[in-house]
Design a protein around this motif. Sequence first.
Motif, PDB file in Angstrom:
ATOM      1  N   ASP A 110       0.824  -1.223   0.000  1.00 11.66           N
ATOM      2  CA  ASP A 110       0.000   0.000   0.000  1.00 11.66           C
ATOM      3  C   ASP A 110       0.855   1.267   0.000  1.00 11.66           C
ATOM      4  OD1 ASP A 110       0.971  -0.048   2.561  1.00 11.66           O
ATOM      5  OD2 ASP A 110      -0.976  -0.136   3.546  1.00 11.66           O
ATOM      6  N   GLU A 111       2.195   1.121   0.077  1.00  5.04           N
ATOM      7  CA  GLU A 111       3.097   2.266  -0.013  1.00  5.04           C
ATOM      8  C   GLU A 111       3.652   2.454  -1.424  1.00  5.04           C
ATOM      9  OE1 GLU A 111       5.076   2.315   4.472  1.00  5.04           O
ATOM     10  OE2 GLU A 111       5.939   1.001   2.920  1.00  5.04           O
ATOM     11  N   ILE A 112       3.278   1.568  -2.339  1.00  2.00           N
ATOM     12  CA  ILE A 112       3.815   1.604  -3.695  1.00  2.00           C
ATOM     13  C   ILE A 112       2.921   2.467  -4.578  1.00  2.00           C
ATOM     14  CG2 ILE A 112       4.405   0.241  -5.724  1.00  2.00           C
ATOM     15  CD1 ILE A 112       4.989  -2.103  -3.852  1.00  2.00           C
ATOM     16  N   ARG A 113       3.511   3.459  -5.209  1.00  2.00           N
ATOM     17  CA  ARG A 113       2.782   4.352  -6.115  1.00  2.00           C
ATOM     18  C   ARG A 113       2.632   3.747  -7.497  1.00  2.00           C
ATOM     19  NH1 ARG A 113       4.581   8.668  -9.493  1.00  2.00           N
ATOM     20  NH2 ARG A 113       6.722   8.274  -8.821  1.00  2.00           N
ATOM     21  N   GLY A 114       3.593   2.963  -7.923  1.00  3.60           N
ATOM     22  CA  GLY A 114       3.590   2.349  -9.239  1.00  3.60           C
ATOM     23  C   GLY A 114       4.964   1.774  -9.520  1.00  3.60           C
ATOM     24  N   TYR A 115       5.185   1.371 -10.740  1.00  2.00           N
ATOM     25  CA  TYR A 115       6.468   0.751 -11.081  1.00  2.00           C
ATOM     26  C   TYR A 115       6.962   1.268 -12.418  1.00  2.00           C
ATOM     27  CZ  TYR A 115       4.030  -2.260 -14.433  1.00  2.00           C
ATOM     28  OH  TYR A 115       3.299  -2.717 -15.497  1.00  2.00           O
ATOM     29  N   ARG A 116       8.281   1.169 -12.594  1.00  2.00           N
ATOM     30  CA  ARG A 116       8.934   1.459 -13.859  1.00  2.00           C
ATOM     31  C   ARG A 116       9.754   0.244 -14.258  1.00  2.00           C
ATOM     32  NH1 ARG A 116       8.413   6.816 -14.854  1.00  2.00           N
ATOM     33  NH2 ARG A 116       8.127   8.207 -13.065  1.00  2.00           N
ATOM     34  N   ARG A 117      10.062   0.167 -15.541  1.00  2.00           N
ATOM     35  CA  ARG A 117      10.839  -0.977 -16.000  1.00  2.00           C
ATOM     36  C   ARG A 117      11.917  -0.520 -16.975  1.00  2.00           C
ATOM     37  NH1 ARG A 117       6.360  -4.541 -18.585  1.00  2.00           N
ATOM     38  NH2 ARG A 117       4.834  -2.989 -18.023  1.00  2.00           N
ATOM     39  N   GLN A 141      14.592 -15.399 -10.245  1.00  2.00           N
ATOM     40  CA  GLN A 141      13.569 -16.422 -10.386  1.00  2.00           C
ATOM     41  C   GLN A 141      12.196 -15.787 -10.133  1.00  2.00           C
ATOM     42  OE1 GLN A 141      15.082 -18.920  -7.293  1.00  2.00           O
ATOM     43  NE2 GLN A 141      16.228 -20.243  -8.694  1.00  2.00           N
ATOM     44  N   TYR A 142      11.186 -16.230 -10.849  1.00  2.00           N
ATOM     45  CA  TYR A 142       9.793 -15.762 -10.721  1.00  2.00           C
ATOM     46  C   TYR A 142       9.619 -14.299 -11.132  1.00  2.00           C
ATOM     47  CZ  TYR A 142       9.854 -19.803  -7.580  1.00  2.00           C
ATOM     48  OH  TYR A 142      10.043 -21.041  -7.034  1.00  2.00           O
ATOM     49  N   SER A 143      10.610 -13.704 -11.804  1.00  6.69           N
ATOM     50  CA  SER A 143      10.486 -12.283 -12.151  1.00  6.69           C
ATOM     51  C   SER A 143       9.344 -12.036 -13.135  1.00  6.69           C
ATOM     52  CB  SER A 143      11.804 -11.761 -12.726  1.00  6.69           C
ATOM     53  OG  SER A 143      12.148 -12.448 -13.914  1.00  6.69           O
ATOM     54  N   ASP A 144       9.083 -12.991 -14.037  1.00 10.87           N
ATOM     55  CA  ASP A 144       7.974 -12.823 -14.978  1.00 10.87           C
ATOM     56  C   ASP A 144       6.638 -12.787 -14.254  1.00 10.87           C
ATOM     57  OD1 ASP A 144       9.719 -12.761 -17.103  1.00 10.87           O
ATOM     58  OD2 ASP A 144       9.487 -14.890 -17.594  1.00 10.87           O
ATOM     59  N   PHE A 145       6.486 -13.690 -13.276  1.00 11.80           N
ATOM     60  CA  PHE A 145       5.251 -13.692 -12.492  1.00 11.80           C
ATOM     61  C   PHE A 145       5.115 -12.389 -11.710  1.00 11.80           C
ATOM     62  CE2 PHE A 145       3.464 -14.289  -8.245  1.00 11.80           C
ATOM     63  CZ  PHE A 145       2.161 -14.655  -8.562  1.00 11.80           C
ATOM     64  N   PHE A 146       6.214 -11.922 -11.137  1.00  8.25           N
ATOM     65  CA  PHE A 146       6.162 -10.699 -10.350  1.00  8.25           C
ATOM     66  C   PHE A 146       5.822  -9.494 -11.227  1.00  8.25           C
ATOM     67  CE2 PHE A 146       8.418  -7.110  -8.226  1.00  8.25           C
ATOM     68  CZ  PHE A 146       7.590  -7.032  -7.118  1.00  8.25           C
ATOM     69  N   GLU A 147       6.383  -9.439 -12.445  1.00 12.80           N
ATOM     70  CA  GLU A 147       6.070  -8.334 -13.350  1.00 12.80           C
ATOM     71  C   GLU A 147       4.603  -8.369 -13.760  1.00 12.80           C
ATOM     72  OE1 GLU A 147       7.764  -6.286 -17.477  1.00 12.80           O
ATOM     73  OE2 GLU A 147       8.735  -8.056 -16.618  1.00 12.80           O
ATOM     74  N   ALA A 148       4.067  -9.577 -13.980  1.00 10.47           N
ATOM     75  CA  ALA A 148       2.640  -9.696 -14.307  1.00 10.47           C
ATOM     76  C   ALA A 148       1.785  -9.236 -13.134  1.00 10.47           C
ATOM     77  CB  ALA A 148       2.310 -11.138 -14.678  1.00 10.47           C
ATOM     78  N   LEU A 149       2.239  -9.542 -11.928  1.00  9.62           N
ATOM     79  CA  LEU A 149       1.516  -9.105 -10.726  1.00  9.62           C
ATOM     80  C   LEU A 149       1.496  -7.583 -10.624  1.00  9.62           C
ATOM     81  CD1 LEU A 149       0.284 -10.261  -7.980  1.00  9.62           C
ATOM     82  CD2 LEU A 149       2.532  -9.774  -7.012  1.00  9.62           C
ATOM     83  N   SER A 151       1.852  -5.427 -13.093  1.00 15.30           N
ATOM     84  CA  SER A 151       1.059  -4.834 -14.175  1.00 15.30           C
ATOM     85  C   SER A 151      -0.435  -4.949 -13.911  1.00 15.30           C
ATOM     86  CB  SER A 151       1.408  -5.508 -15.504  1.00 15.30           C
ATOM     87  OG  SER A 151       1.032  -6.871 -15.489  1.00 15.30           O
ATOM     88  N   ARG A 152      -0.826  -5.910 -13.078  1.00 14.29           N
ATOM     89  CA  ARG A 152      -2.246  -6.089 -12.780  1.00 14.29           C
ATOM     90  C   ARG A 152      -2.730  -5.141 -11.697  1.00 14.29           C
ATOM     91  NH1 ARG A 152      -5.142 -11.710 -10.762  1.00 14.29           N
ATOM     92  NH2 ARG A 152      -7.264 -10.864 -10.567  1.00 14.29           N
ATOM     93  N   TYR A 153      -1.883  -4.893 -10.701  1.00 17.69           N
ATOM     94  CA  TYR A 153      -2.351  -4.155  -9.523  1.00 17.69           C
ATOM     95  C   TYR A 153      -1.799  -2.741  -9.403  1.00 17.69           C
ATOM     96  CZ  TYR A 153      -4.364  -8.472  -7.756  1.00 17.69           C
ATOM     97  OH  TYR A 153      -5.131  -9.597  -7.601  1.00 17.69           O
ATOM     98  N   PHE A 154      -0.745  -2.402 -10.183  1.00 19.94           N
ATOM     99  CA  PHE A 154      -0.136  -1.083 -10.035  1.00 19.94           C
ATOM    100  C   PHE A 154       0.016  -0.408 -11.384  1.00 19.94           C
ATOM    101  CE2 PHE A 154       1.473  -3.625  -6.488  1.00 19.94           C
ATOM    102  CZ  PHE A 154       1.062  -2.838  -5.420  1.00 19.94           C
ATOM    103  N   PRO A 155      -0.005   0.922 -11.412  1.00 18.97           N
ATOM    104  CA  PRO A 155       0.151   1.631 -12.683  1.00 18.97           C
ATOM    105  C   PRO A 155       1.594   1.574 -13.188  1.00 18.97           C
ATOM    106  CG  PRO A 155      -0.021   3.191 -10.863  1.00 18.97           C
ATOM    107  CD  PRO A 155      -0.306   1.841 -10.282  1.00 18.97           C
ATOM    108  N   ASP A 156       1.735   1.476 -14.507  1.00 20.76           N
ATOM    109  CA  ASP A 156       3.035   1.538 -15.165  1.00 20.76           C
ATOM    110  C   ASP A 156       3.388   3.016 -15.325  1.00 20.76           C
ATOM    111  OD1 ASP A 156       5.210   1.542 -16.848  1.00 20.76           O
ATOM    112  OD2 ASP A 156       4.462  -0.050 -18.147  1.00 20.76           O
ATOM    113  N   LEU A 157       4.288   3.511 -14.504  1.00 23.00           N
ATOM    114  CA  LEU A 157       4.619   4.935 -14.505  1.00 23.00           C
ATOM    115  C   LEU A 157       5.333   5.360 -15.784  1.00 23.00           C
ATOM    116  CD1 LEU A 157       5.755   5.348 -10.793  1.00 23.00           C
ATOM    117  CD2 LEU A 157       3.501   5.742 -11.793  1.00 23.00           C
TER     118      LEU A 157
END
Length: 410
Positions: A110-117, A141-149, A151-157
């Motif tokens: 809940d402290e995350i505003r969004g993500y960049r890649r 490991q599991y980075s693809d799953f984490f990136e999908a997570l 992209s689903r719940y946080f805005p792509d800044l």
Amino acid sequence: MGVRSAEKGSEELPSLATVSLDMRMDKGVRILSFIVLPLLPAGAATFPLVVGNGPDGLGTLGLTIFSVLFLAGLVLTIVGLRDALYERVVIKNGVIRHTSTFTNRTLRFDEIRGYRRTDMYLYLEPRNADLKRVKVHKYYQYSDFFEALLSRYFPDLDVLEPDNQLETTLDSSGRGLDEKSREALLRRAKITSYLLNGSGIAVGAAGLFIRQYYEVIMWALVLLPLICLLTVIRYKGLIRMNSYEKSRYPSILYAYFIPVPVIGLRVVWDYNVIQFKEGWYIAGLWGFMVAILLMTGTDEFSKKTATDYMLLSVMALFSAAYMLAASLFVNCYYDHSQLEKYAPVVIDKRIGKGKYTSYHLTLEPWGPLTSPEEVNVGSSLYQATEVGDSVHVEKGVGLLGMPWYQLPQN
């Protein structure tokens, strides 16, 4: 730990608490790290062999640079190998924690505003400016799953905010311009970057493969990085040295970096510099000046983050390498002093078989050189020379005070 994803139909943030991950560096990357990283101090150890010619060797400054390079390579190797074994990102109970040799950062979801890649990383940006962002390697490991997570719940800044960032830069670069003129400025910046990058590729290829028009090509290589630097300052950050994935900022990465190794290779091929202590001073001063200009003359590094300082350090080192190579070219090519003539005897010869064929003669000590010296020569001189023959050597004092010599190929 295993992986448990949130229920497909739920879109509420608390469902992220059901995710449990323990992400470490991929096994293949860890193996590669143990192969590649030890090459850093090993590569630095070859520094005296590459540049330590003549009785003065490296000199005090050269020895200092060698020591710094070796120690830096050793430290990077130790840190890199330790991180390959122990660095990890743990996600549990709605909290993400990144731990490495120098990092121990935690963010609640809940402290995350969004993500960049970028090509290599995912960056979790906090809502609160007092908190630090969390960086996640894409080769975990599991980075693809984490990136999908994400992209689903946080805005792509990178999608939501580049236009705002670009507008801010346009305000700085084109004060007083209307919207149409600002768009024209952006188009001009993109065209400029395309032209400069294309020029960098073209003159780089010319420097490697064309023997005619030597002076013209060398000056094109020398001037292009200077033009790039002036362009970046002129556009006040609208054109950047580099830009991250999906950024609308035009970049002149190729135009700035390609000429540097090409100039260096041509100098190594064409001249043998006995000592270049003065070149180190010029290079160090120029690298420092470039870092200051980029930090104060553009907004590319305005955030003053650790990444900014790291990129500035890389730019300073690369700029120093550029100035050293350019100084050696000017020092040797424009040395119109009376050349001293020597006729040392060839005591050995060999052909280097690598990606490119190279020809080498080893000369007995002569003039200022008190030990045998191996030099690169052209194929015609190599074929015409046998062990025991004398060769003609011409030595100059150097326009900038760095003595050098060459073997006339005819």
